[in-house]
Design a protein around this motif. Structure first.
Motif, short mmCIF file in Angstrom:
data_model
loop_
_atom_site.label_atom_id
_atom_site.label_comp_id
_atom_site.label_asym_id
_atom_site.label_seq_id
_atom_site.Cartn_x
_atom_site.Cartn_y
_atom_site.Cartn_z
N UNK A 117 29.17 7.74 -39.19
CA UNK A 117 29.36 7.27 -40.56
C UNK A 117 28.03 6.87 -41.18
N UNK A 118 27.88 7.19 -42.45
CA UNK A 118 26.72 6.73 -43.20
C UNK A 118 26.91 5.28 -43.62
N UNK A 119 25.87 4.70 -44.19
CA UNK A 119 25.95 3.29 -44.62
C UNK A 119 27.03 3.12 -45.69
N UNK A 120 27.11 4.05 -46.63
CA UNK A 120 28.13 3.95 -47.69
C UNK A 120 29.53 4.06 -47.10
N UNK A 121 29.71 4.94 -46.12
CA UNK A 121 31.03 5.09 -45.50
C UNK A 121 31.41 3.85 -44.70
N UNK A 122 30.43 3.21 -44.08
CA UNK A 122 30.70 1.97 -43.34
C UNK A 122 31.18 0.88 -44.29
N UNK A 123 30.52 0.77 -45.45
CA UNK A 123 30.90 -0.25 -46.43
C UNK A 123 32.28 0.06 -47.02
N UNK A 124 32.55 1.33 -47.28
CA UNK A 124 33.84 1.70 -47.86
C UNK A 124 35.01 1.42 -46.92
N UNK A 125 34.75 1.36 -45.63
CA UNK A 125 35.80 1.06 -44.65
C UNK A 125 35.85 -0.41 -44.27
N UNK A 126 35.17 -1.25 -45.05
CA UNK A 126 35.16 -2.71 -44.85
C UNK A 126 34.63 -3.08 -43.47
N UNK A 127 33.65 -2.32 -42.98
CA UNK A 127 33.00 -2.65 -41.72
C UNK A 127 31.69 -3.37 -41.97
N UNK A 128 31.12 -3.92 -40.92
CA UNK A 128 29.87 -4.66 -41.04
C UNK A 128 28.73 -3.68 -41.33
N UNK A 129 28.06 -3.79 -42.50
CA UNK A 129 26.97 -2.86 -42.80
C UNK A 129 25.76 -3.03 -41.89
N UNK A 130 25.71 -4.12 -41.13
CA UNK A 130 24.58 -4.33 -40.22
C UNK A 130 24.68 -3.47 -38.97
N UNK A 131 25.85 -2.87 -38.75
CA UNK A 131 26.01 -2.00 -37.58
C UNK A 131 25.14 -0.76 -37.74
N UNK A 132 24.29 -0.50 -36.76
CA UNK A 132 23.36 0.62 -36.86
C UNK A 132 24.06 1.95 -36.60
N UNK A 133 24.87 2.01 -35.56
CA UNK A 133 25.54 3.25 -35.18
C UNK A 133 27.04 3.06 -35.31
N UNK A 134 27.63 3.63 -36.35
CA UNK A 134 29.07 3.54 -36.58
C UNK A 134 29.66 4.94 -36.51
N UNK A 135 30.68 5.09 -35.68
CA UNK A 135 31.32 6.39 -35.47
C UNK A 135 32.80 6.29 -35.79
N UNK A 136 33.33 7.38 -36.33
CA UNK A 136 34.77 7.48 -36.58
C UNK A 136 35.35 8.48 -35.58
N UNK A 137 36.40 8.04 -34.89
CA UNK A 137 37.02 8.86 -33.84
C UNK A 137 38.48 9.06 -34.19
N UNK A 138 38.92 10.30 -34.18
CA UNK A 138 40.33 10.63 -34.43
C UNK A 138 40.97 11.14 -33.15
N UNK A 139 42.22 10.75 -32.94
CA UNK A 139 42.99 11.19 -31.78
C UNK A 139 44.23 11.94 -32.26
N UNK A 140 44.72 12.89 -31.46
CA UNK A 140 45.90 13.67 -31.87
C UNK A 140 47.17 12.82 -31.79
N UNK A 141 48.16 13.26 -32.55
CA UNK A 141 49.45 12.56 -32.51
C UNK A 141 50.15 12.78 -31.17
N UNK A 142 49.99 13.95 -30.58
CA UNK A 142 50.65 14.26 -29.32
C UNK A 142 49.68 14.09 -28.15
N UNK A 143 50.22 13.68 -27.04
CA UNK A 143 49.42 13.48 -25.84
C UNK A 143 48.89 14.81 -25.31
#
Length: 263
Positions: A117-143
């Motif tokens: 995530x970029x800095x703008x994306x971190x802020x838009x998700x209400x996360x701490x902007x001080x976080x240097x490395x922010x990643x978004x991880x998606x998991x499937x609905x089915x196992x």
């Protein structure tokens, strides 16, 4: 030893104070004798000011500011903590007095998307902007795997959960593998949520039967699962940001020989 064999009116502690005063006066006398060899009002040499004054100030500055600068995001030598793999699991735990605890993995899946995530994306998700490395991880609905258990474990779980005093919970766990600067990798893991006592819902699931089609039972009550987690330098996983709820749906086809299937 001197106080023991000397005739004196001083007690032991006063004698020690007298000896201490005598030694201090002797050292001061020797210092003043050396001082007489130095010309009057002669300034101290520059090297002495540099090593005893300047180096001391620099050392104190490094001791105070160094750790802050090293762990700060402004440090240019910091390397990216890249998420290379993530796994989400949901495990059934059944605990029964006299039978102990039995576990079975209901859901296990790896990530289907990793995005930094970029800095703008971190802020838009209400996360701490001080976080240097922010990643978004998606998991499937089915196992990624089927919920397959032996008939022996199936019978044991069914018997244990049918007891009135049994306790059944579902633990949700996240495992993240990190690669520091594209080099060494490390793994962080932590429990995201533990359901409250969901014994009644799970008893219905394990003992549900159907004579045709599919057997569908939804298990709710996962509690508050954090939408974001923070992994510190000790690889400890902590909740960060807001939370949400989740549910788990179990599906099983019925056997064609007329027998019903108990999940």
């Amino acid at each position: 030893a001197d106080w023991t064999v000397t005739k004196t009116s001083l007690d032991f502690f006063m004698w020690m104070k007298l000896e201490d005063a005598h030694q201090s006066l002797y050292r001061t006398t020797r210092d003043m004798l050396v001082r007489r060899t130095i010309p009057r009002a002669d300034p101290r040499p520059t090297y002495e000011k540099f090593f005893q004054g300047g180096c001391l100030l620099v050392g104190l500055l490094v001791l105070i500011v160094g750790p802050i600068g090293f762990f700060s995001t402004l440090n240019p030598t910091l390397r990216t903590n890249e998420v290379v793999q993530a796994t989400l699991t949901a495990q059934l735990n059944v605990n029964s007095p006299g039978r102990g605890e039995k576990t079975s993995e209901l859901y296990k899946a790896g990530q289907i998307r990793l995005a930094k995530l970029s800095t703008d994306e971190v802020i838009s998700r209400d996360l701490d902007p001080a976080e240097r490395d922010a990643w978004e991880v998606d998991f499937p609905d089915q196992s990624d795997i089927f919920w397959l258990i032996s008939s022996s474990l199936e019978d044991q779980l069914g018997d244990m959960i049918s007891q009135p005093s049994s306790i059944a919970t579902i633990d949700v766990k996240l495992i993240v593998e990190l690669s520091v600067g594209g080099g060494t990798s490390s793994t962080a893991s932590g429990k995201l949520s533990i359901t409250p006592d969901s014994t009644d819902d799970l008893r219905e699931v394990l003992n549900s039967t159907s004579s045709f089609g599919w057997s569908n039972v939804t298990i709710g009550g996962f509690g508050e699962i954090p939408k974001a987690v923070h992994i510190d330098s000790r690889l400890q996983m902590l909740q960060s940001g807001s939370t949400g709820d989740a549910s788990l749906t179990l599906q099983a086809p019925v056997e064609t020989d007329g027998k019903t299937l108990r999940l």
